[in-house]
Design an enzyme around this catalytic site. Structure first.
Site, short mmCIF file in Angstrom:
data_model
loop_
_atom_site.label_atom_id
_atom_site.label_comp_id
_atom_site.label_asym_id
_atom_site.label_seq_id
_atom_site.Cartn_x
_atom_site.Cartn_y
_atom_site.Cartn_z
N HIS A 27 0.83 -1.22 0.00
CA HIS A 27 0.00 0.00 0.00
C HIS A 27 0.87 1.27 0.00
O HIS A 27 0.71 2.12 -0.89
CB HIS A 27 -0.97 -0.02 1.18
CG HIS A 27 -1.66 1.29 1.43
ND1 HIS A 27 -2.52 1.85 0.51
CD2 HIS A 27 -1.58 2.17 2.48
CE1 HIS A 27 -2.96 3.02 0.99
NE2 HIS A 27 -2.39 3.22 2.18
N HIS A 62 4.00 6.90 5.39
CA HIS A 62 2.81 7.61 5.90
C HIS A 62 2.01 6.85 6.95
O HIS A 62 1.29 7.45 7.74
CB HIS A 62 1.91 8.08 4.74
CG HIS A 62 1.02 7.02 4.16
ND1 HIS A 62 1.43 6.20 3.14
CD2 HIS A 62 -0.25 6.65 4.46
CE1 HIS A 62 0.44 5.37 2.83
NE2 HIS A 62 -0.58 5.63 3.61
N ASP A 63 2.10 5.53 7.00
CA ASP A 63 1.34 4.77 7.99
C ASP A 63 2.18 4.26 9.16
O ASP A 63 1.68 3.61 10.06
CB ASP A 63 0.65 3.57 7.33
CG ASP A 63 -0.65 3.97 6.65
OD1 ASP A 63 -1.25 4.98 7.08
OD2 ASP A 63 -1.08 3.29 5.70
N GLU A 97 1.29 5.77 12.68
CA GLU A 97 -0.07 5.41 13.12
C GLU A 97 -0.18 3.92 13.45
O GLU A 97 -0.85 3.54 14.40
CB GLU A 97 -1.07 5.77 12.01
CG GLU A 97 -2.50 5.71 12.49
CD GLU A 97 -3.49 5.93 11.37
OE1 GLU A 97 -4.65 5.59 11.57
OE2 GLU A 97 -3.09 6.43 10.30
N ASP A 98 0.46 3.06 12.65
CA ASP A 98 0.23 1.62 12.77
C ASP A 98 1.33 0.84 13.50
O ASP A 98 1.20 -0.35 13.71
CB ASP A 98 0.06 1.00 11.37
CG ASP A 98 -1.17 1.54 10.67
OD1 ASP A 98 -2.01 2.12 11.36
OD2 ASP A 98 -1.30 1.36 9.44
N ASP A 109 -3.18 8.60 -1.22
CA ASP A 109 -3.57 7.52 -0.31
C ASP A 109 -5.03 7.15 -0.55
O ASP A 109 -5.40 5.97 -0.67
CB ASP A 109 -3.35 8.02 1.13
CG ASP A 109 -3.74 6.99 2.18
OD1 ASP A 109 -3.49 5.79 1.95
OD2 ASP A 109 -4.27 7.39 3.23
#
Length: 757
Positions: A66, A91-92, A95-96, A158
């Protein structure tokens, strides 16, 4: 092969898949004219790959695919450089995973960390429980965007990848994400000049929300492809000859309207697919001999082709000298083809074309110097407008979202002040918008305007080229009706802020009235008392109740006390009919059967929101049917869990549902009809055509005798032999309406017919 070997083989295949995707990203980046910072991109990829190790997406593929896909879109489709590509890959991560923004800053530097932080802030809480999660996120998005435009560009990349892979999500999530995309991201992409991305986002949203209509339009486009190609060839042959003689270096492309645009036009203009004439447009893209001569060359091409075909006098659109706010430049002209069809021709230079497709990021190719540093200077004006709105925060995030949406229009007009200064305004704006654009004091005391030296009211719509002088009076005050005819975010925001100030006083008065009334009956103001009174008086919020009390629109009486004590009174059940569009006064049997037990289904805590809700004859009374869109069996519908955990049913393209999808996405449910032609629903069809004796009789015969459908109401008006009318029918479902419309099309004299709400 044993399980262990199978796992190793699968991991090897997946590693190869990931490596190939990353190599493709590097190849795309190396082919651009950005500074070649391959090392930092590779470092970001390896870091993200390690951070997401072992995690999979719903589709089953490794999660790292992704971020690579998002970085690929940023690089290839928007033309961004290494800073953006690294930020997209990472980018994730915050957050993840367990990594923090500080970790990113230590390894990749401040700029990338800032962008990743901005992207994390937007995503946080998207599926959270707070009521206006999506609108609040949008606010955060715009606040971070004020620092760096790349945050929003990567967020759009995204979203585009999420839309391309939406099939793996359950239906209720699909509606939420698709609705949000249409409401927020597609207009944003449009405002940033990302035309290709905007079109794809709209089409993907349409495909998931209305699969049958999408399929039908796509099929019709395929079936009409040959005749379109033939029209294109015949139309462009003489144009090619003329351009060859002029020695222009050019290419001519066919632009086919997207399925979403076609469907939108069918809905708004109430026309069929066959009645849309601008499905095909022609694009002439030329390379100028000298860059500074490109505008002149556009006009030279226009002059040459208007000698071949007659041009439409009202449809010349010149965005050359005054480009749209999103950077779009072109000359649009509509010509009459030899086949008797109007065809729009768009004339652009290669530079203009690239900016039209890729937006502001494409500017770098045509700036001085071989290398491009990402620069967002062109967007400062827009960001300033947003900051102005943010300075006066709205109490309701949805209002804020609407205000921003108003400013996302790409079509602009140019208006002159009395001193001859040019002001850019959105198309459709009024004299009052213009007043607020200049100064809040001017707007709030505006009594009228002079447009081209003629006196006009505040609501007068401005045209491009108008010269406007605002007239004011100190005795003038902002009126609530003003909100209805202003169209710019700034004017709307300022008017609402002033009205809110005035309303606070009226509300305070209403609160005192309620307190006194309840005190006289030995009661106190509690949330349950407020809820009961709001429901009894059919208002949505306690603030609205206070407002109505303050304005004396609601007068409290003994009936209110009876209601609060749970006593039945004559007004019980008032307004129940509006929740059931399928109940007619002429069918008391059905009505009494349905209201016998008006117990709404209350959604329990452990309710599975991913599974579809089936509406049957037996449970239809357990759902609310608000009056905004009247869904009937066969309509694409969705459910919404309201504040009292009841389920409202809406059409998927209802304007109220669009707001709900964008702001309360976690409360959206998939709805399916399981009806068996037992209940009746109201549906209205609109028809028009050329009047003749006996026409109405023939129409009613077809409906009542042939099709055995009950007519509830007929309204027909006729002027100069042209008639226009509405017929309200009682039908079982959408199929019944389709049969009626198909049969009526064959009646001689009927030119237009469609279903309306």
């Amino acid at each position: 092969m044993d399980d262990h070997n199978k796992d190793i083989a699968r991991e090897t295949a997946e590693d190869q898949l990931v490596n190939d995707a990353f190599q493709h990203l590097l190849d795309s980046y190396l082919a651009s004219r950005h500074r070649k910072k391959v090392d930092i991109i590779t470092k970001a990829f390896n870091f993200a790959r390690q951070a997401h190790k072992g995690v999979r997406r719903l589709s089953g593929e490794p999660y790292i695919m992704h971020p690579i896909a998002v970085a690929q879109i940023a690089c290839s489709e928007i033309g961004l450089g290494s800073t953006s590509i690294c930020s997209a890959l990472l980018h994730d991560v915050v957050e993840d995973t367990d990594y923090t923004v500080e970790d990113i800053e230590n390894i990749f530097g401040k700029k990338i960390a800032q962008i990743v932080d901005g992207l994390t802030k937007i995503s946080g809480g998207i599926f959270g429980e707070q009521a206006s999660a999506q609108a609040e996120n949008f606010k955060k998005l715009l606040l971070t965007m004020s620092d760096d435009i790349r945050v929003i560009l990567i967020k759009i990349c995204d979203r585009l990848h999420n839309m391309r892979t939406l099939e793996s999500q359950p239906a209720n999530k699909q509606y939420k994400i698709a609705g949000e995309t249409l409401y927020i991201y597609a207009p944003l992409a449009n405002r940033l000049g990302l035309n290709k991305v905007k079109t794809e986002l709209e089409n993907l949203s349409f495909r998931f929300e209305h699969p049958e209509e999408y399929q039908a339009i796509t099929q019709k486009l395929t079936m009409t492809q040959v005749s379109r190609d033939d029209l294109f060839d015949k139309f462009t042959t003489p144009i090619r000859e003329a351009l060859d003689q002029m020695g222009v270096k050019y290419e001519i492309k066919a632009r086919v309207k997207s399925p979403y645009s076609i469907w939108n036009k069918m809905q708004n203009k109430h026309v069929t697919f066959e009645e849309i004439y601008d499905i095909l447009a022609v694009r002439i893209i030329f390379t100028p001999n000298k860059r500074e001569e490109e505008i002149n060359e556009c006009f030279n091409i226009y002059v040459a082709i208007s000698k071949i075909y007659k041009s439409h006098p009202d449809r010349l659109r010149d965005w050359l000298s005054h480009p749209k706010a999103n950077g779009y430049q072109a000359l649009h002209v509509t010509l009459m083809s030899k086949q008797g069809r109007w065809i729009e021709v768009q004339i652009r230079s290669d530079r203009m074309n690239e900016i039209a497709e890729q937006g502001f990021a494409a500017h770098w190719k045509y700036k001085d110097g071989a290398e491009y540093t990402e620069d967002e200077g062109e967007l400062n004006d827009w960001l300033r407008t947003i900051k102005e709105i943010l300075d006066d925060p709205q109490p309701d995030a949805m209002d804020f979202l609407d205000a921003i949406k108003l400013n996302l229009f790409a079509s602009e007009i140019f208006v002159f002040t009395p001193k001859g200064e040019i002001k850019t305004m959105p198309a459709g704006c009024t004299a009052l918008d213009f007043a607020f654009q200049i100064h809040t004091f001017l707007g709030s005391h505006c009594i009228g305007a002079k447009v081209n030296h003629k006196l006009v009211p505040l609501s007068h719509k401005l045209q491009s080229g108008d010269q406007v002088e605002i007239l004011t009076s100190n005795s003038q005050h902002v009126q609530p009706t003003w909100v209805n005819f202003v169209s710019t975010a700034k004017a709307k925001g300022k008017i609402q802020a002033i009205l809110r100030r005035d309303n606070r006083e009226i509300q305070k008065k209403g609160e005192l009235i309620l307190e006194d009334f309840l005190k006289r009956h030995n009661m106190e103001v509690t949330s349950s008392v407020l809820d009961k009174l709001c429901e009894f008086h059919d208002v949505r919020k306690p603030e609205n109740l206070y407002m109505a009390l303050g304005k004396k629109n609601i007068i409290l009486s003994d009936k209110d006390i009876d209601e609060l004590h749970g006593k039945k009174n004559s007004s019980e059940g008032r307004g129940w009919r509006r929740y059931f569009p399928f109940i007619g006064k002429d069918n008391p049997k059905t009505a009494s059967e349905l209201i016998k037990k008006q117990d709404y289904f209350i959604v329990p805590k452990d309710f599975n929101r991913k599974k579809p809700v089936y509406i049957t004859e037996n449970n239809i009374t357990q759902f609310k049917f608000p009056s905004c869109c009247h869904p009937i069996p066969g309509d694409d519908a969705l459910g919404f869990i309201d504040g009292k955990n009841r389920i409202e049913i809406h059409k998927r393209n209802c304007s109220v549902a669009n707001k709900l999808k964008s702001s309360y996405g976690n409360r959206i449910l998939d709805v399916k009809w399981d009806m068996h032609k037992q209940l009746f629903f109201n549906a209205t069809i609109q028809l028009g055509g050329i009047d003749r004796i006996g026409l109405l009789n023939e129409v009613t015969q077809v409906i009542s005798r042939q099709l055995n459908v009950n007519i509830r109401k007929v309204v027909i008006s006729c002027e100069n032999d042209i008639f226009d009318g509405k017929i309200e029918l009682r039908v079982h479902d959408r199929d019944d309406v389709k049969v009626v419309i198909d049969e009526l099309k064959s009646v001689n004299g009927i030119q237009e017919i469609q279903q309306i709400i």
